[in-house]
Design a protein around this motif. Structure first.
Motif, short mmCIF file in Angstrom:
data_model
loop_
_atom_site.label_atom_id
_atom_site.label_comp_id
_atom_site.label_asym_id
_atom_site.label_seq_id
_atom_site.Cartn_x
_atom_site.Cartn_y
_atom_site.Cartn_z
N LEU A 74 2.18 -3.12 -2.20
CA LEU A 74 1.71 -1.83 -1.68
C LEU A 74 0.45 -1.41 -2.45
O LEU A 74 0.31 -1.72 -3.63
N PRO A 75 -0.45 -0.68 -1.79
CA PRO A 75 -1.65 -0.20 -2.50
C PRO A 75 -1.26 0.65 -3.70
O PRO A 75 -0.23 1.32 -3.69
N GLU A 76 -2.10 0.60 -4.74
CA GLU A 76 -1.82 1.37 -5.96
C GLU A 76 -1.68 2.86 -5.69
O GLU A 76 -0.93 3.55 -6.38
N ASP A 77 -2.39 3.38 -4.69
CA ASP A 77 -2.36 4.82 -4.41
C ASP A 77 -1.28 5.20 -3.39
O ASP A 77 -1.21 6.34 -2.96
N TRP A 78 -0.44 4.24 -3.00
CA TRP A 78 0.65 4.54 -2.05
C TRP A 78 1.64 5.47 -2.73
O TRP A 78 1.94 5.34 -3.91
N VAL A 79 2.13 6.45 -1.96
CA VAL A 79 3.13 7.38 -2.47
C VAL A 79 4.30 7.46 -1.49
O VAL A 79 4.17 7.08 -0.33
N CYS A 80 5.41 7.97 -1.97
CA CYS A 80 6.59 8.14 -1.12
C CYS A 80 6.22 9.01 0.08
O CYS A 80 5.68 10.11 -0.09
N PRO A 81 6.52 8.54 1.29
CA PRO A 81 6.17 9.32 2.48
C PRO A 81 7.00 10.58 2.65
O PRO A 81 6.66 11.46 3.43
N VAL A 82 8.10 10.70 1.91
CA VAL A 82 8.96 11.88 2.03
C VAL A 82 8.58 12.95 1.01
O VAL A 82 8.37 14.11 1.36
N CYS A 83 8.48 12.54 -0.28
CA CYS A 83 8.27 13.56 -1.32
C CYS A 83 6.93 13.44 -2.06
O CYS A 83 6.60 14.29 -2.87
N GLY A 84 6.18 12.36 -1.82
CA GLY A 84 4.86 12.23 -2.41
C GLY A 84 4.83 11.68 -3.83
O GLY A 84 3.79 11.68 -4.47
N GLU A 85 5.98 11.19 -4.33
CA GLU A 85 6.02 10.63 -5.69
C GLU A 85 5.32 9.27 -5.72
O GLU A 85 5.26 8.55 -4.73
N ASP A 86 4.81 8.91 -6.90
CA ASP A 86 4.13 7.63 -7.10
C ASP A 86 5.13 6.48 -7.11
O ASP A 86 6.34 6.67 -7.26
N LYS A 87 4.59 5.25 -7.02
CA LYS A 87 5.42 4.05 -7.00
C LYS A 87 6.29 3.91 -8.24
O LYS A 87 7.35 3.30 -8.19
N ASP A 88 5.84 4.49 -9.37
CA ASP A 88 6.63 4.33 -10.60
C ASP A 88 7.92 5.15 -10.58
O ASP A 88 8.75 5.04 -11.49
N GLN A 89 8.12 5.95 -9.54
CA GLN A 89 9.37 6.71 -9.39
C GLN A 89 10.39 5.96 -8.54
O GLN A 89 11.44 6.51 -8.20
N PHE A 90 10.09 4.71 -8.19
CA PHE A 90 11.00 3.89 -7.39
C PHE A 90 11.69 2.86 -8.27
O PHE A 90 11.12 2.43 -9.27
N GLU A 91 12.89 2.48 -7.88
CA GLU A 91 13.56 1.37 -8.54
C GLU A 91 14.16 0.46 -7.49
O GLU A 91 14.45 0.88 -6.37
N GLU A 92 14.35 -0.78 -7.87
CA GLU A 92 14.88 -1.78 -6.97
C GLU A 92 16.29 -1.42 -6.53
O GLU A 92 17.11 -0.98 -7.34
N VAL A 93 16.57 -1.59 -5.23
CA VAL A 93 17.93 -1.38 -4.72
C VAL A 93 18.73 -2.64 -5.02
O VAL A 93 18.30 -3.74 -4.64
N PRO A 94 19.87 -2.52 -5.69
CA PRO A 94 20.67 -3.71 -5.99
C PRO A 94 21.14 -4.41 -4.72
O PRO A 94 21.39 -3.75 -3.70
N GLU A 95 21.24 -5.73 -4.79
CA GLU A 95 21.75 -6.50 -3.64
C GLU A 95 23.17 -6.04 -3.33
O GLU A 95 23.95 -5.76 -4.23
N GLN A 96 23.48 -6.00 -2.05
CA GLN A 96 24.83 -5.60 -1.62
C GLN A 96 25.76 -6.78 -1.66
O GLN A 96 25.47 -7.85 -1.34
#
Length: 58
Positions: free
Chosen positions: A36-58
């Protein structure tokens, strides 16, 4: 081929699914989170990519 990992926005719970991309921001389906582009943000709340974490495999 290994499926691309989903990532969740910690503040709001939005899940970025690489199979879907982010059509509102012209991010094509099949775009991995790391690509994703460095300036991409959450489309819902506008947080930066560093506020995301990997979803564990189910």
């Amino acid at each position: 081929m290994e499926p691309m990992k989903k990532y969740i926005c910690i503040p709001c719970g939005y899940i970025y699914d690489p199979a879907v991309g982010d059509p509102d921001e012209d991010v094509e389906p099949g775009t991995a989170f790391v690509d994703l582009p460095e300036d991409w943000v959450c489309p819902v709340c506008g947080e930066d990519k560093d506020q995301f974490e990997e979803v564990p495999e189910q």
